[in-house]
Design an enzyme around this catalytic site. Structure first.
Site, PDB file in Angstrom:
ATOM      1  N   ARG A  19       0.874  -1.183   0.000  1.00  0.00           N
ATOM      2  CA  ARG A  19       0.000   0.000   0.000  1.00  0.00           C
ATOM      3  C   ARG A  19       0.903   1.221   0.000  1.00  0.00           C
ATOM      4  O   ARG A  19       1.705   1.408   0.910  1.00  0.00           O
ATOM      5  CB  ARG A  19      -0.909   0.016   1.235  1.00  0.00           C
ATOM      6  CG  ARG A  19      -1.600   1.351   1.418  1.00  0.00           C
ATOM      7  CD  ARG A  19      -2.702   1.331   2.425  1.00  0.00           C
ATOM      8  NE  ARG A  19      -3.855   0.619   1.894  1.00  0.00           N
ATOM      9  CZ  ARG A  19      -5.094   0.718   2.408  1.00  0.00           C
ATOM     10  NH1 ARG A  19      -5.316   1.504   3.439  1.00  0.00           N
ATOM     11  NH2 ARG A  19      -6.099   0.047   1.875  1.00  0.00           N
TER      12      ARG A  19
ATOM     13  N   ARG B 256     -13.348  -8.539   2.357  1.00  0.00           N
ATOM     14  CA  ARG B 256     -11.926  -8.329   2.055  1.00  0.00           C
ATOM     15  C   ARG B 256     -11.125  -9.564   2.460  1.00  0.00           C
ATOM     16  O   ARG B 256     -10.198  -9.980   1.766  1.00  0.00           O
ATOM     17  CB  ARG B 256     -11.401  -7.093   2.819  1.00  0.00           C
ATOM     18  CG  ARG B 256     -12.006  -5.767   2.378  1.00  0.00           C
ATOM     19  CD  ARG B 256     -11.577  -5.381   0.987  1.00  0.00           C
ATOM     20  NE  ARG B 256     -10.136  -5.308   0.859  1.00  0.00           N
ATOM     21  CZ  ARG B 256      -9.382  -4.263   1.242  1.00  0.00           C
ATOM     22  NH1 ARG B 256      -9.955  -3.190   1.746  1.00  0.00           N
ATOM     23  NH2 ARG B 256      -8.063  -4.273   1.088  1.00  0.00           N
TER      24      ARG B 256
ATOM     25  N   ASP C 113     -17.211   7.116  -1.801  1.00  0.00           N
ATOM     26  CA  ASP C 113     -15.966   7.058  -1.026  1.00  0.00           C
ATOM     27  C   ASP C 113     -15.766   8.460  -0.450  1.00  0.00           C
ATOM     28  O   ASP C 113     -16.461   9.408  -0.845  1.00  0.00           O
ATOM     29  CB  ASP C 113     -14.819   6.654  -1.978  1.00  0.00           C
ATOM     30  CG  ASP C 113     -13.499   6.382  -1.271  1.00  0.00           C
ATOM     31  OD1 ASP C 113     -13.478   6.313  -0.025  1.00  0.00           O
ATOM     32  OD2 ASP C 113     -12.472   6.248  -1.977  1.00  0.00           O
TER      33      ASP C 113
ATOM     34  N   GLN D 168     -10.159  -4.078  -3.075  1.00  0.00           N
ATOM     35  CA  GLN D 168     -11.471  -3.668  -2.592  1.00  0.00           C
ATOM     36  C   GLN D 168     -12.560  -4.093  -3.574  1.00  0.00           C
ATOM     37  O   GLN D 168     -13.651  -4.508  -3.183  1.00  0.00           O
ATOM     38  CB  GLN D 168     -11.505  -2.146  -2.391  1.00  0.00           C
ATOM     39  CG  GLN D 168     -12.813  -1.633  -1.828  1.00  0.00           C
ATOM     40  CD  GLN D 168     -13.059  -2.084  -0.399  1.00  0.00           C
ATOM     41  OE1 GLN D 168     -12.222  -1.902   0.460  1.00  0.00           O
ATOM     42  NE2 GLN D 168     -14.226  -2.662  -0.141  1.00  0.00           N
TER      43      GLN D 168
HETATM   44  N1  NVA Z   1      -9.952   6.649  -1.636  1.00  0.00           N
HETATM   45  C1  NVA Z   1      -9.590   6.250  -0.290  1.00  0.00           C
HETATM   46  C2  NVA Z   1      -9.812   4.792  -0.095  1.00  0.00           C
HETATM   47  C3  NVA Z   1      -9.492   4.296   1.289  1.00  0.00           C
HETATM   48  C4  NVA Z   1      -9.677   2.815   1.442  1.00  0.00           C
HETATM   49  C5  NVA Z   1      -8.143   6.612  -0.033  1.00  0.00           C
HETATM   50  O1  NVA Z   1      -7.312   6.403  -0.923  1.00  0.00           O
HETATM   51  O2  NVA Z   1      -7.847   7.123   1.034  1.00  0.00           O
HETATM   52  N1   CP Z   2     -11.181  -0.063   2.540  1.00  0.00           N
HETATM   53  C1   CP Z   2      -9.921  -0.130   2.981  1.00  0.00           C
HETATM   54  O1   CP Z   2      -8.985  -0.410   2.232  1.00  0.00           O
HETATM   55  O2   CP Z   2      -9.773   0.121   4.308  1.00  0.00           O
HETATM   56  P1   CP Z   2      -8.409   0.344   5.102  1.00  0.00           P
HETATM   57  O3   CP Z   2      -7.839   1.673   4.642  1.00  0.00           O
HETATM   58  O4   CP Z   2      -8.814   0.356   6.536  1.00  0.00           O
HETATM   59  O5   CP Z   2      -7.455  -0.772   4.784  1.00  0.00           O
END
Ligand code: NVA
Ligand code: CP
Length: 304
Positions: free
Chosen positions: A104, A288, A219, A134
């Site tokens: 990530r 998930r 979102d 997701q």
């Molecule tokens: N669009 C959001 C998704 C979080 C799971 C972000 O990137 O923060």
């Molecule tokens: N939806 C999602 O990816 O949540 P987190 O940021 O908590 O991992």
């Protein structure tokens, strides 16, 4: 055999994605019925997190543990990644010691560069551009509640962000219509939209997007890394809240989804989020776990 990565939904064929969804549903049942096999015995997942997470970390880590494997949490604060060791060097070293990696991070090119030098499958666990894991959970959730998503209509309300891009890829791969409503200046990547052809329609009007939709999803207005724009975005996204009023334009049995974390009464009303007859966000979050277990089974088998 070539190593298979999952950096976007386009890395698997439509058939393969549907296989992963079917396997996720089966693995969920196996867990409930206490008949899981130790499929990951002796396997180690490296988890590189350069952004915060609850769902992603817990689901990957728990998923490995449940199937007999191990997971390593690697943050830039306590690895050499945070001190500038090149991603290509990190990829060669980490992938020589673990069996599969999830990342990530911010720029999508970071996961691409890591994958290029990795000896093991790499999973994108969210970049600024995509969040494909997701979407596996989201499609699984739709299938469980309503059956096949092929031919259905999904409405995306809000920012043309990483989630929106993955919904566009999902529309291409799972063959459904996607209506996107976003404020001017916050549209998704134009080339991706073009690739989706007539599967994707873009408007600035949330009611037009939601009309007749089988699923409405949204979102946060400001994603991770955009915290300084929060106030400005609250103004720009006024009128883009998903609530019962907007849902009244959708199909009769339409569902609501949100990848979470949610900001109540910003992008979604608190009432809608908690309305169990429409909102399936808790199933979506749980999935998930199941979807990523299935994905890891697929990638490990396909890369053997
Ligand atoms: N669009 C959001 C998704 C979080 C799971 C972000 O990137 O923060
Ligand atoms: N939806 C999602 O990816 O949540 P987190 O940021 O908590 O991992």
């Amino acid at each position: 055999m070539a190593i298979r990565h999952f950096l976007t939904l386009r890395d698997l064929s439509s058939d393969e994605l549907n296989q992963v969804i079917d396997l996720a549903i089966e693995m969920k049942a196996a867990k409930r019925e206490n008949r899981q096999e130790p499929l990951f015995a002796g396997k180690v997942l490296g988890m590189i997190f350069e952004k915060s997470s609850t769902r992603t970390r817990v689901s990957f880590e728990a998923g490995m543990a449940q199937l007999g494997g191990d997971a390593l949490f690697l943050s830039p604060n306590d690895t050499q990644l945070g001190r500038g060791e090149p991603i290509e060097d990190s990829a060669r070293v980490i992938s020589s010691m673990v069996d599969i990696v999830m990342i990530r991070t911010f720029g999508h090119s970071i996961v691409e560069r890591f994958a290029k030098y990795s000896k093991v499958p790499v999973i994108n666990a969210l970049t600024d551009d995509y969040h494909p894991c997701q979407l596996l959970a989201d499609v699984q959730t739709f299938v469980e509640h309503r059956g096949a998503i092929k031919g259905k209509t999904v409405a995306w309300i809000g920012d043309g962000n990483n989630m929106c891009h993955s919904w566009i890829n999902a529309a291409i791969q799972f063959d459904f219509k996607l209506h996107i409503a976003c404020p001017e200046g916050y549209e998704p990547n134009a080339q991706l939209v073009e690739e989706a052809g007539d599967r994707v329609m873009i408007t600035s009007n949330p009611v037009i997007a939601a009309t007749g939709a089988d699923l409405v999803t949204t979102d946060v207005f400001a994603s991770m890394g955009q915290e300084s724009q929060q106030q400005d975005r609250l103004e720009k996204f006024a009128g883009y809240q998903v609530n019962h009023q907007l849902m009244s334009h959708a199909a009769d049995n339409a569902l609501f989804m949100h990848c979470l974390p949610a900001h109540r009464d910003e992008e979604v009303s608190a009432e809608l989020l908690e309305d169990k007859s429409i909102s399936v966000v808790w199933d979506e979050a749980e999935n998930r776990l199941h979807a990523q277990k299935a994905l890891m089974v697929f990638l490990l088998q396909a890369s053997r």
